[in-house]
Write a protein that holds these residues in place. Structure first.
Motif, PDB file in Angstrom:
ATOM      1  N   ILE A  64      39.385  71.947  28.724  1.00 43.40           N
ATOM      2  CA  ILE A  64      38.866  70.610  29.201  1.00 43.40           C
ATOM      3  C   ILE A  64      37.341  70.413  28.430  1.00 43.40           C
ATOM      4  CG2 ILE A  64      38.210  68.895  30.782  1.00 43.40           C
ATOM      5  CD1 ILE A  64      40.461  69.811  32.482  1.00 43.40           C
ATOM      6  N   GLY A  65      36.766  71.303  28.508  1.00 39.49           N
ATOM      7  CA  GLY A  65      35.372  71.087  27.873  1.00 39.49           C
ATOM      8  C   GLY A  65      35.050  71.095  26.284  1.00 39.49           C
ATOM      9  N   VAL A  66      36.429  71.401  25.817  1.00 37.27           N
ATOM     10  CA  VAL A  66      36.263  71.468  24.152  1.00 37.27           C
ATOM     11  C   VAL A  66      37.102  70.547  23.844  1.00 37.27           C
ATOM     12  CG1 VAL A  66      35.208  74.047  24.200  1.00 37.27           C
ATOM     13  CG2 VAL A  66      37.505  73.864  24.314  1.00 37.27           C
ATOM     14  N   ARG A  67      37.377  69.702  24.368  1.00 31.20           N
ATOM     15  CA  ARG A  67      38.467  68.612  23.900  1.00 31.20           C
ATOM     16  C   ARG A  67      39.751  68.928  23.615  1.00 31.20           C
ATOM     17  NH1 ARG A  67      35.684  63.882  22.577  1.00 31.20           N
ATOM     18  NH2 ARG A  67      33.634  63.981  22.012  1.00 31.20           N
ATOM     19  N   ILE A  68      40.169  69.728  24.404  1.00 33.89           N
ATOM     20  CA  ILE A  68      41.762  70.185  24.057  1.00 33.89           C
ATOM     21  C   ILE A  68      42.461  69.402  25.301  1.00 33.89           C
ATOM     22  CG2 ILE A  68      43.344  72.153  24.592  1.00 33.89           C
ATOM     23  CD1 ILE A  68      41.366  74.232  24.099  1.00 33.89           C
ATOM     24  N   GLY A  69      43.391  68.476  24.867  1.00 39.65           N
ATOM     25  CA  GLY A  69      44.007  67.620  25.482  1.00 39.65           C
ATOM     26  C   GLY A  69      43.305  66.252  25.507  1.00 39.65           C
ATOM     27  N   THR A  70      44.075  65.182  25.552  1.00 39.99           N
ATOM     28  CA  THR A  70      43.617  63.764  25.469  1.00 39.99           C
ATOM     29  C   THR A  70      42.518  63.572  26.845  1.00 39.99           C
ATOM     30  OG1 THR A  70      45.614  63.010  26.574  1.00 39.99           O
ATOM     31  CG2 THR A  70      45.752  63.145  24.307  1.00 39.99           C
ATOM     32  N   PRO A  71      41.868  62.484  26.756  1.00 39.14           N
ATOM     33  CA  PRO A  71      40.845  62.130  28.002  1.00 39.14           C
ATOM     34  C   PRO A  71      41.843  61.687  29.245  1.00 39.14           C
ATOM     35  CG  PRO A  71      40.001  61.168  25.935  1.00 39.14           C
ATOM     36  CD  PRO A  71      41.468  61.670  25.621  1.00 39.14           C
ATOM     37  N   GLN A  72      42.885  61.058  29.093  1.00 41.52           N
ATOM     38  CA  GLN A  72      43.923  60.869  30.219  1.00 41.52           C
ATOM     39  C   GLN A  72      44.387  62.069  30.776  1.00 41.52           C
ATOM     40  OE1 GLN A  72      47.242  58.180  29.270  1.00 41.52           O
ATOM     41  NE2 GLN A  72      47.812  58.206  31.439  1.00 41.52           N
ATOM     42  N   LEU A  73      44.849  62.944  29.845  1.00 38.32           N
ATOM     43  CA  LEU A  73      45.203  64.011  30.314  1.00 38.32           C
ATOM     44  C   LEU A  73      44.646  64.893  31.362  1.00 38.32           C
ATOM     45  CD1 LEU A  73      47.757  66.357  30.630  1.00 38.32           C
ATOM     46  CD2 LEU A  73      47.121  67.060  28.441  1.00 38.32           C
TER      47      LEU A  73
ATOM     48  N   LEU B 243      41.758  63.972  32.731  1.00 36.87           N
ATOM     49  CA  LEU B 243      41.612  63.345  33.835  1.00 36.87           C
ATOM     50  C   LEU B 243      42.714  63.856  35.182  1.00 36.87           C
ATOM     51  CD1 LEU B 243      40.073  60.169  32.817  1.00 36.87           C
ATOM     52  CD2 LEU B 243      38.776  61.643  33.993  1.00 36.87           C
ATOM     53  N   LEU B 244      43.820  63.625  34.599  1.00 36.01           N
ATOM     54  CA  LEU B 244      44.848  63.788  35.519  1.00 36.01           C
ATOM     55  C   LEU B 244      44.834  65.193  35.970  1.00 36.01           C
ATOM     56  CD1 LEU B 244      47.920  61.710  33.855  1.00 36.01           C
ATOM     57  CD2 LEU B 244      46.424  61.155  36.093  1.00 36.01           C
ATOM     58  N   ARG B 245      44.636  66.031  35.088  1.00 38.79           N
ATOM     59  CA  ARG B 245      44.669  67.460  35.525  1.00 38.79           C
ATOM     60  C   ARG B 245      43.468  67.841  36.486  1.00 38.79           C
ATOM     61  NH1 ARG B 245      45.899  70.019  29.683  1.00 38.79           N
ATOM     62  NH2 ARG B 245      48.425  70.523  29.943  1.00 38.79           N
ATOM     63  N   THR B 246      42.396  67.335  36.157  1.00 35.79           N
ATOM     64  CA  THR B 246      41.175  67.560  37.129  1.00 35.79           C
ATOM     65  C   THR B 246      41.463  66.887  38.570  1.00 35.79           C
ATOM     66  OG1 THR B 246      39.873  67.390  35.166  1.00 35.79           O
ATOM     67  CG2 THR B 246      38.638  66.944  37.273  1.00 35.79           C
TER      68      THR B 246
ATOM     69  N   VAL C  54      53.020  67.037  31.116  1.00 31.49           N
ATOM     70  CA  VAL C  54      53.686  66.849  32.696  1.00 31.49           C
ATOM     71  C   VAL C  54      52.541  67.377  33.653  1.00 31.49           C
ATOM     72  CG1 VAL C  54      55.127  67.242  34.462  1.00 31.49           C
ATOM     73  CG2 VAL C  54      56.026  66.829  31.919  1.00 31.49           C
ATOM     74  N   VAL C  55      52.093  66.615  34.459  1.00 26.35           N
ATOM     75  CA  VAL C  55      51.008  66.873  35.487  1.00 26.35           C
ATOM     76  C   VAL C  55      51.809  66.857  36.748  1.00 26.35           C
ATOM     77  CG1 VAL C  55      48.933  66.198  36.580  1.00 26.35           C
ATOM     78  CG2 VAL C  55      49.164  66.183  34.137  1.00 26.35           C
ATOM     79  N   GLU C  56      51.782  67.962  37.467  1.00 20.21           N
ATOM     80  CA  GLU C  56      52.296  68.005  39.127  1.00 20.21           C
ATOM     81  C   GLU C  56      51.390  67.811  39.789  1.00 20.21           C
ATOM     82  OE1 GLU C  56      56.204  70.898  38.957  1.00 20.21           O
ATOM     83  OE2 GLU C  56      54.355  71.512  39.736  1.00 20.21           O
ATOM     84  N   HIS C  57      51.536  66.654  40.837  1.00 21.86           N
ATOM     85  CA  HIS C  57      50.698  66.480  42.027  1.00 21.86           C
ATOM     86  C   HIS C  57      51.468  67.022  43.356  1.00 21.86           C
ATOM     87  CE1 HIS C  57      48.285  63.518  39.708  1.00 21.86           C
ATOM     88  NE2 HIS C  57      49.431  63.256  39.196  1.00 21.86           N
TER      89      HIS C  57
ATOM     90  N   THR D 134      37.405  58.242  34.504  1.00 22.96           N
ATOM     91  CA  THR D 134      38.090  58.286  36.124  1.00 22.96           C
ATOM     92  C   THR D 134      39.563  57.991  36.133  1.00 22.96           C
ATOM     93  OG1 THR D 134      37.369  57.687  38.276  1.00 22.96           O
ATOM     94  CG2 THR D 134      37.335  55.984  36.718  1.00 22.96           C
ATOM     95  N   THR D 135      40.204  58.084  37.274  1.00 19.68           N
ATOM     96  CA  THR D 135      41.578  57.650  37.570  1.00 19.68           C
ATOM     97  C   THR D 135      41.263  56.867  39.025  1.00 19.68           C
ATOM     98  OG1 THR D 135      42.024  59.535  38.952  1.00 19.68           O
ATOM     99  CG2 THR D 135      42.389  59.750  36.737  1.00 19.68           C
ATOM    100  N   PRO D 136      42.293  56.072  39.310  1.00 22.08           N
ATOM    101  CA  PRO D 136      42.095  55.462  40.504  1.00 22.08           C
ATOM    102  C   PRO D 136      41.676  56.182  41.702  1.00 22.08           C
ATOM    103  CG  PRO D 136      44.136  54.582  39.426  1.00 22.08           C
ATOM    104  CD  PRO D 136      43.675  55.796  38.567  1.00 22.08           C
ATOM    105  N   TRP D 137      42.238  57.692  41.765  1.00 21.65           N
ATOM    106  CA  TRP D 137      42.009  58.619  43.055  1.00 21.65           C
ATOM    107  C   TRP D 137      40.563  58.737  42.953  1.00 21.65           C
ATOM    108  CZ3 TRP D 137      40.491  63.104  43.887  1.00 21.65           C
ATOM    109  CH2 TRP D 137      40.417  63.788  45.235  1.00 21.65           C
ATOM    110  N   LEU D 138      40.202  59.084  41.661  1.00 21.10           N
ATOM    111  CA  LEU D 138      38.545  59.556  41.465  1.00 21.10           C
ATOM    112  C   LEU D 138      37.701  58.619  41.850  1.00 21.10           C
ATOM    113  CD1 LEU D 138      39.100  61.942  38.259  1.00 21.10           C
ATOM    114  CD2 LEU D 138      38.592  62.770  40.571  1.00 21.10           C
TER     115      LEU D 138
END
Length: 425
Positions: free
Chosen positions: A205-214, A216-219, A331-334, A397-401
């Motif tokens: 995440i800290g080296v721009r692997i993945g889009t910002p939205q992805l 954030l959802l993973r975080t 795909v992000v699993e919650h 951020t996301t709504p949850w964050l």
């Protein structure tokens, strides 16, 4: 079919002791109809209402009062993973209703035990097969009383901790709390910091692997489902968050927290609102859709209109969310707490029984969100809506964050050149 010819009081007492929803056992005592001419539809609704009561549900009222109670009860039994349904005084039920109940429980893989007062009629034939006649003693052998689990000792109390920012958090803790308490804080801090470092390294995440939205959802999923879990004390949540901030900072990520945007004490609102106490109240709701919608809102702060049946796992354990990852979709699993999974699974079973397909909306009509007073009085919760969506940065951020005053920012690393490294400036 269990024979209890003399209506033995010992059998009644035994049935009361084996009723345990957490163990997958339900004992239902159907109400005797007031009139012998009671219709089959009335008997079916009455039995469904009795089954819902045995499941711990509130009475059928309001818009749900006219719903098919038996279908609702079977959906809840599927969701709550009921394995044994014991019907006491089954002789009072119409034979046609018994055949229907046997077929429904067979489809749901639930063992049906009919406790019969007096001799069972020899010509009783159930569509699910010929019933096996056993005695009350054989029932005791098949369904023994499960002893209550041993009570676990209470963990030691957490000390009052400073809410200072993560760069100096541990130093302030060292200066203000006792050595024994600091050792406990340090243990939790070190484990959480290492977990944060692994998380950032695994996903880059800290080296721009993945889009910002992805990212954030993973975080969000990682923080809620692995780090800031509902079974943690608020002080432990604070330590875990500060350690996660340190771990992420070393990977060029700033996890910013604004505690002033949360009700006091702020650390008590870091984790999911879907706590065990709230889940117990949700499991009392009679309508699966109402309970599932509120569980999703409290745990994910998600847009329920975007959810489809295929996004929810059959056991109610996970909800999947799609996010763009350059030329493909990730795909992000919650994950959901174990005790809440039956709520989602029950709603899913009810939707599938109605004929809905995988691409159908999870909620054909989304239940309205409870107001502040309902959340406070009925569920003991504050409304975490302190940051309007219009002012929240969707790239940070996301709504949850955002509800928790959290945002994630990538830091640009800079390296000093030899020119400035060797200068006197």
């Amino acid at each position: 079919m269990v024979s209890n010819p003399d209506d033995d009081v010992a059998v009644t007492h035994y049935l009361a002791t084996i009723h345990d929803l957490d163990q997958g056992r339900i004992v239902v005592s159907p109400r005797v109809p007031g009139s012998p001419r009671s219709s089959l539809a009335a008997a079916r609704h009455r039995l469904g209402a009795d089954m819902l009561a045995a499941l711990g549900k509130e009475p059928l009222t309001g818009s749900i009062a006219k719903a098919p109670a038996l279908a609702l009860a079977l959906a809840w039994m599927r969701g709550e993973r009921v394995g044994d349904l014991v019907v006491d005084r089954a002789h009072a039920l119409p034979e046609e209703l018994l055949r229907e109940l046997a077929a429904l429980t067979q489809d749901a893989h639930i063992r049906l035990w009919l406790v019969w007062i007096g001799a069972p009629p020899p010509r009783l034939r159930l569509s699910a097969g010929k019933p096996v006649k056993i005695t009350a003693k054989q029932l005791r052998d098949a369904l023994p009383v499960i002893p209550a689990p041993a009570q676990q000792p209470r963990p030691p109390a957490w000390p009052a901790l400073p809410i200072t920012d993560f760069p100096v958090f541990m130093e302030v803790c060292r200066a203000r709390i006792a050595d024994a308490d600091f050792a406990r804080v340090a243990e939790v801090f070190d484990l959480a910091r290492a977990a944060a470092a692994r998380f950032a390294a695994d996903y880059g995440i800290g080296v721009r692997i993945g889009t910002p939205q992805l990212n954030l959802l993973r975080t969000e999923a990682w923080l809620r489902d692995e780090m800031l879990t509902a079974d943690h004390h608020p002080a432990q949540l604070l330590v875990t968050l500060r350690a996660a901030q340190v771990g992420l900072f070393h990977h060029n990520l700033l996890l910013r927290w604004r505690p002033n945007r949360l009700p006091h004490p702020a650390e008590a609102h870091l984790g999911t609102q879907l706590t065990d106490a709230v889940i117990r109240r949700l499991r009392r709701l009679c309508a699966p859709a109402e309970a599932a919608a509120l569980a999703l809102r409290l745990h994910l702060a998600a847009d329920l209109n975007a959810l489809q049946i295929r996004h929810l796992s059959p056991d109610g354990a996970t909800v999947t969310q799609m996010a763009p990852e350059y030329d493909r979709v990730a795909v992000v699993e919650h994950r959901f707490p174990r005790t809440a999974q039956g709520i989602l699974s029950a709603h899913l079973a009810h939707r599938l029984e109605s004929g809905a397909g995988e691409d159908a909306p999870l909620f054909p009509r989304v239940p309205p969100h409870p107001d502040h007073e309902t959340l406070r009085i009925r569920f003991g919760l504050p409304m975490l809506d302190t940051i309007p969506a219009a002012t929240a940065d969707p790239t940070a951020t996301t709504p949850w964050l955002a509800q928790r005053g959290l945002s994630l920012h990538r830091l640009e690393p800079y390296r000093l050149t030899d020119k400035y490294r060797n200068s006197d400036q």
